[in-house]
Design an enzyme around this catalytic site. Structure first.
Site, mmCIF file in Angstrom:
data_model
loop_
_atom_site.group_PDB
_atom_site.id
_atom_site.type_symbol
_atom_site.label_atom_id
_atom_site.label_comp_id
_atom_site.label_asym_id
_atom_site.label_seq_id
_atom_site.Cartn_x
_atom_site.Cartn_y
_atom_site.Cartn_z
ATOM 1 C CB SER A 1 -0.993 0.003 1.169
ATOM 2 O OG SER A 1 -0.334 0.156 2.394
ATOM 3 N NE ARG B 1 15.526 -11.518 3.970
ATOM 4 C CZ ARG B 1 15.946 -12.704 4.415
ATOM 5 N NH1 ARG B 1 15.091 -13.572 4.886
ATOM 6 N NH2 ARG B 1 17.226 -13.007 4.374
ATOM 7 C CB ILE B 2 17.505 -8.517 9.390
ATOM 8 C CG1 ILE B 2 16.403 -8.344 10.439
ATOM 9 C CG2 ILE B 2 18.855 -8.041 9.917
ATOM 10 C CD1 ILE B 2 16.582 -9.214 11.663
ATOM 11 C CG ASN C 1 12.558 0.923 6.810
ATOM 12 O OD1 ASN C 1 11.819 0.315 6.037
ATOM 13 N ND2 ASN C 1 12.579 0.667 8.108
ATOM 14 C CG HIS D 1 9.442 1.137 12.324
ATOM 15 N ND1 HIS D 1 9.496 -0.238 12.191
ATOM 16 C CD2 HIS D 1 9.090 1.369 13.608
ATOM 17 C CE1 HIS D 1 9.205 -0.798 13.353
ATOM 18 N NE2 HIS D 1 8.954 0.159 14.235
ATOM 19 C CB THR E 1 22.320 3.334 9.894
ATOM 20 O OG1 THR E 1 21.422 3.162 10.991
ATOM 21 C CG2 THR E 1 22.294 4.774 9.403
ATOM 22 C CD GLU F 1 20.636 1.539 16.569
ATOM 23 O OE1 GLU F 1 19.846 1.579 17.510
ATOM 24 O OE2 GLU F 1 21.409 2.469 16.271
ATOM 25 C CD GLU G 1 3.065 3.107 7.744
ATOM 26 O OE1 GLU G 1 3.711 2.574 6.832
ATOM 27 O OE2 GLU G 1 2.571 2.466 8.691
#
Ligand code: GRF
Length: 226
Positions: free
Chosen positions: A20, A98-99, A114, A116, A148, A150, A181
């Site tokens: 979305s 995904r990490i 990103n 969140h 980054t 982290e 968002e």
């Protein structure tokens, strides 16, 4: 160089599912409000709805299925090669679950965003909305940040605040956050395309050449920050 509608910034969007946020970016480009060219949408999962959104908009799609790779490093190397085939100047993670390895993140330093669904640095990671409810918070929100090493820890650029209402469950709260968002990503991508926002060498966000002490706040009404 700053992008304009006749000189759009090439981007690649990474997704894992519903798409979305991708759709909101597609809609902003179609409306002439976002000077970018979405060169490809890449998913780590096959057959997800976001791939259909991309195809319907005539955007090339690729699936790099993580289950076909022996480890994270091999997957990230394949993903990086696929992304770089399209020579994007910005990589947009839009619900990409995904990490990522350090090598991958470093390759796109200052060129990867990103989103969140919390007011970072609070509630990084998964199951955000349920954890906000369990903690008894009266407010939550969403954050767009540079990526980054982290997880969900990169410098924030833009946040929106969203109230937690009596009777909310994780789904109702997620839906209210998602509305914000969908307004946020086009704003930040436009800033990036116009050369207004960067990650500086000291790891700070600069907006209009001024280091941000804290993220910009999106108002909750119809207006977008400019
Ligand atoms: C969004 O809530 C985003 O913040 C999070 O995953 C969700 C993706 O939703 N990272 P969609 O795939 O964009 O609909």
């Amino acid at each position: 160089m700053a992008a304009a509608v006749d000189n759009p910034l090439p981007i690649v969007v990474l997704i894992s599912g519903r798409g979305s946020n991708l759709q909101s970016i597609i809609d902003s480009v179609a409306a002439g409000e976002l000077p970018v060219e979405i060169r490809a949408v890449i998913s780590n999962r096959p057959d997800v709805p976001g791939l259909q959104h991309a195809s319907q908009a005539g955007i090339p799609t690729r699936v790099i299925d993580n289950s076909h790779y022996p480890d994270r490093a091999a997957f990230d190397a394949a993903l990086q090669a696929a992304i770089d085939d399209y020579r994007p100047e910005l990589v947009v993670l839009a619900g990409f679950m995904r990490i990522l390895t350090s090598a991958f993140v470093r390759h796109y330093r200052g060129r990867m965003l990103n989103i969140h669904p919390s007011l970072l640095p609070e509630f990084p990671g998964l199951n955000t909305h349920q954890r906000v409810l369990d903690a008894g918070r009266e407010e939550t929100g969403a954050t767009i940040h540079f990526v980054t090493e982290e997880i969900d820890g990169g410098p924030p650029i833009l946040q929106a605040r969203v109230p937690v209402l009596a009777g909310d469950d994780a789904d109702s709260l997620a839906a209210r956050v998602l509305e914000q968002e969908h307004r946020m990503y086009p704003v930040v991508i436009r800033w990036y395309a116009e050369g207004r926002v960067q990650l500086d060498t000291e790891g700070r966000v600069r907006l209009d050449d001024v280091p941000l002490e804290r993220p910009r706040l999106q108002d909750s009404g119809a207006g977008a920050p400019c």
